[in-house]
Design a protein around this motif. Structure first.
Motif, mmCIF file in Angstrom:
data_model
loop_
_atom_site.group_PDB
_atom_site.id
_atom_site.type_symbol
_atom_site.label_atom_id
_atom_site.label_comp_id
_atom_site.label_asym_id
_atom_site.label_seq_id
_atom_site.Cartn_x
_atom_site.Cartn_y
_atom_site.Cartn_z
ATOM 1 N N GLU A 11 33.932 19.912 30.445
ATOM 2 C CA GLU A 11 34.170 21.301 30.258
ATOM 3 C C GLU A 11 33.876 22.125 31.504
ATOM 4 N N GLY A 12 34.811 23.333 31.918
ATOM 5 C CA GLY A 12 34.426 24.007 33.140
ATOM 6 C C GLY A 12 35.363 25.285 33.066
ATOM 7 N N TYR A 13 35.383 25.938 34.201
ATOM 8 C CA TYR A 13 36.321 26.987 34.277
ATOM 9 C C TYR A 13 37.665 26.621 35.103
ATOM 10 N N VAL A 14 38.616 27.368 34.419
ATOM 11 C CA VAL A 14 40.039 27.399 35.161
ATOM 12 C C VAL A 14 40.488 28.827 35.190
ATOM 13 N N PRO A 15 41.199 29.216 36.368
ATOM 14 C CA PRO A 15 41.856 30.489 36.594
ATOM 15 C C PRO A 15 42.429 30.640 35.274
ATOM 16 N N THR A 16 42.115 32.048 34.989
ATOM 17 C CA THR A 16 42.927 32.793 33.661
ATOM 18 C C THR A 16 44.666 32.909 34.040
ATOM 19 N N SER A 17 44.970 33.031 35.234
ATOM 20 C CA SER A 17 46.270 33.198 35.524
ATOM 21 C C SER A 17 47.138 31.858 35.499
#
Length: 620
Positions: A601-607
């Motif tokens: 799991e982790g962060y990705v750009p919302t765009s």
């Protein structure tokens, strides 16, 4: 001394004096009324002051300190103190103002009656005097006429030229005038005797009686003034014992303050349950001198990322109260998390022929550039938990240190047990009522209490389930509470990177401090305290694993619109068209937290993704 005998001729002055006395009563009444208003305003201000500083709902925890309880008790006593001043105002209004206002009206009416009688008596004497004067003038006029008629007769009688008839006529006229003068004299004498009698009665009987009544009225007014002045003092005196009790209460609560107890209460309130960090190990920088600056980059391959993430749940050691060195923070902090316009492809990264272990999820960047950032920027990648600081606190109080969490859970369990006991008491009472209805049907229908009994049973089941849930969390916390043992040792991440140690420790999710910006404790480990974990340390770290914290519920799904490599710390690589679970939506910083499986799991750009939130997540 009587006003009737001594002041028989001071009717006007007595009238002015008595009027001044009544005006003084009204003036004193106005004074007491203003004093009463002052007492009411003072009491109102004291009550408002006490209400202003009463503890708010969020300040209820202050009651555990004796000095706070003493202050709030003082406010309550001050409220009672204000109430006594309201009593002063009420007693003055009822016992002085109302009484004097009524009495002033009575005195005015009585005074008016007495002076009306006095004026009437004076008018009678004046009327008698005028009649006496009229009789006196008539008697004087008749006497003069009689004298003139006698002189004329004597003149006519001495004149030889006057006829006898004229002389006789003059004699008869003189006799008539003498008769009229004699009648006027008798009338004047009669009226004079009558006037003297009336005057004596006026000045020795009527006026003294009237003035005596006025004197009694004035003395009664003065006596009533004295009583009012005494009442004015007694009203204050009556509340002095109660005010004394209020002041004694303030003194007692002030003497009940216990500094030792309060200082111990601070320990109970803020004790975290963590143990102090251990000694720092020696870091051998001699081996690092064989490499150049460019070789000490802070980037790791994606395989290191996955290995680091898999080892994340195996050991986690918490080190409270540790602040990173600013230089180390910049050396190990990630690139600012702005969505890249053109994400670099994996082929653009040139492999190092002699790779060295690097910090996971950090881009390759010369060490000199990181030193330059020391004066220009700060790390912007926040901890995963600190990104959720805008939300409410978790139900299991996992945002608190172990000791404080244990106390909160225990208090919650106690409250739930009280609610369960209350519901059980209601159930027992309804059961007894049902038994009475069964034995005596005329008193009621036994079936009428069945719905309520079922509702209470459901409530008890829910409360018991909730109690078991909190008891499980409490047992988990108590099982993970650290035991006094040998203090663990710590080393910096730079030392481990330079010595190429395999990634067996739990790296931090970000380069921020252990303490989140909202002041709550986080279980993420600071990058300064990433140490080599020995077997016993790893076991200790397992005690602090929080599966609820790691496995967040999904709130929707998303589809990747573009490929993203995910080189930064805390990010995750995705391919175009890949479907992922959303576990935390964008908080306004341009990043969305997603999950691929239980370990990734982790962060990705919302765009870069198209998000589809669940309906219940949208409502919340």
């Amino acid at each position: 001394m009587s006003w009737g005998t001594e002041l028989w001729d001071q009717f006007d002055n007595l009238e002015k004096h008595t009027q001044w006395g009544i005006d003084f009563v009204e003036k004193y009444t106005k004074f007491v009324k203003e004093r009463s208003e002052i007492e009411l305003n003072y009491a109102r201000q004291i009550r408002n002051l006490s209400k202003k500083y009463q503890p708010k709902k969020k300040e209820e925890d202050e009651n555990k300190y004796t000095w706070c309880r003493a202050f709030y008790s003082t406010l309550n006593e001050l409220n009672d103190y204000a109430g006594q001043h309201e009593v002063i105002a009420e007693n003055m209004t009822s016992q002085i103002i109302a009484d004097l206002t009524r009495y002033a009206q009575e005195v005015k009416t009585e005074r008016k009656s007495h002076f009306h009688d006095g004026r009437k008596a004076q008018q009678q004497v004046e009327a008698s005097w005028k009649q006496l004067e009229s009789c006196k003038r008539k008697f004087e006029r008749d006497c003069k006429e009689a004298d003139r008629a006698q002189q004329y007769f004597e003149k006519m009688d001495a004149d030889i030229n006057v006829t006898k008839a004229d002389v006789e006529k003059a004699r008869q006229q003189a006799q008539m005038r003498h008769q009229m003068a004699s009648d006027s004299k008798n009338e004047y004498s009669s009226y004079l005797q009558k006037f003297n009698q009336e005057q004596n009665e006026h000045y020795y009987t009527i006026i003294p009686n009237i003035f005596q009544k006025i004197q009694a009225m004035e003395e009664k007014r003065i006596e009533r003034m004295g009583e009012s002045l005494k009442t004015f003092a007694e009203v204050d005196r009556q509340i002095l014992p109660i005010i004394g009790k209020c002041l004694d209460g303030m003194t007692q609560v002030a003497e009940s303050i216990e500094p030792k107890n309060d200082s111990s209460q601070v320990i109970e309130s803020y004790k975290s349950g963590f143990e102090p960090p251990g000694d720092v190990e020696f870091e051998d920088y001699g081996q690092a001198m064989k490499r150049t600056v460019s070789e000490t980059s802070l980037n790791n391959s994606r395989s290191d990322n996955k290995a680091e993430r898999s080892s994340k749940s195996k050991s986690k050691t918490l080190w409270p109260f540790i602040k990173k060195n600013k230089l180390m923070s910049l050396l190990t902090s990630p690139i600012p998390r702005q969505p890249p316009p053109d994400p670099p492809s994996p082929s653009a990264v040139t492999p190092d022929p002699c790779p060295t272990p690097q910090t996971p999820k950090q881009s390759k960047e010369p060490l000199s550039h990181r030193f330059n950032d020391l004066m220009t920027s700060k790390p912007k990648m926040h901890c995963l938990r600190s990104l959720r600081r805008g939300g409410s606190n978790p139900e299991d109080f996992s945002h608190l240190p172990p000791e404080q969490r244990r106390k909160k859970l225990q208090a919650k369990i106690d409250d739930i047990n009280k609610d369960i006991q209350k519901e059980m008491d209601q159930r027992d009472a309804l059961t007894k009522m049902k038994e009475v209805y069964v034995k005596n049907p005329q008193m009621g229908d036994p079936n009428s209490v069945e719905p309520r009994l079922g509702e209470i049973a459901n409530n008890i089941e829910k409360l018991q389930a909730e109690a078991q849930k909190f008891e499980g969390w409490l047992a988990e916390v108590e099982g993970r509470m650290p035991v006094k043992s040998d203090p663990p040792r710590r080393t910096s991440v730079l030392y481990e990177t330079q010595n190429s140690t395999p990634p067996t420790t739990n790296n931090n999710n970000c380069a921020q401090d252990r303490e989140s910006p909202d002041g709550s404790y986080t279980e993420e480990q600071s990058s300064e305290v990433q140490s080599k974990v020995q077997p016993e340390t790893a076991e200790s770290g397992d005690e602090f694993d929080d599966p609820d914290e790691e496995m967040l519920p999904t709130i929707g799904t998303c589809k990747a619109l573009y490929p993203f490599e995910g080189h930064n710390e805390g990010t995750i690589a995705v391919t175009e068209g890949e479907l992922l679970y959303v576990i935390e939506e964008d908080k306004g910083d341009g990043w969305t937290r997603v999950r691929r499986n239980e370990e990734e799991e982790g962060y990705v750009p919302t765009s870069y993704v198209e998000v589809f939130l669940d309906s219940n997540a949208k409502d919340s």
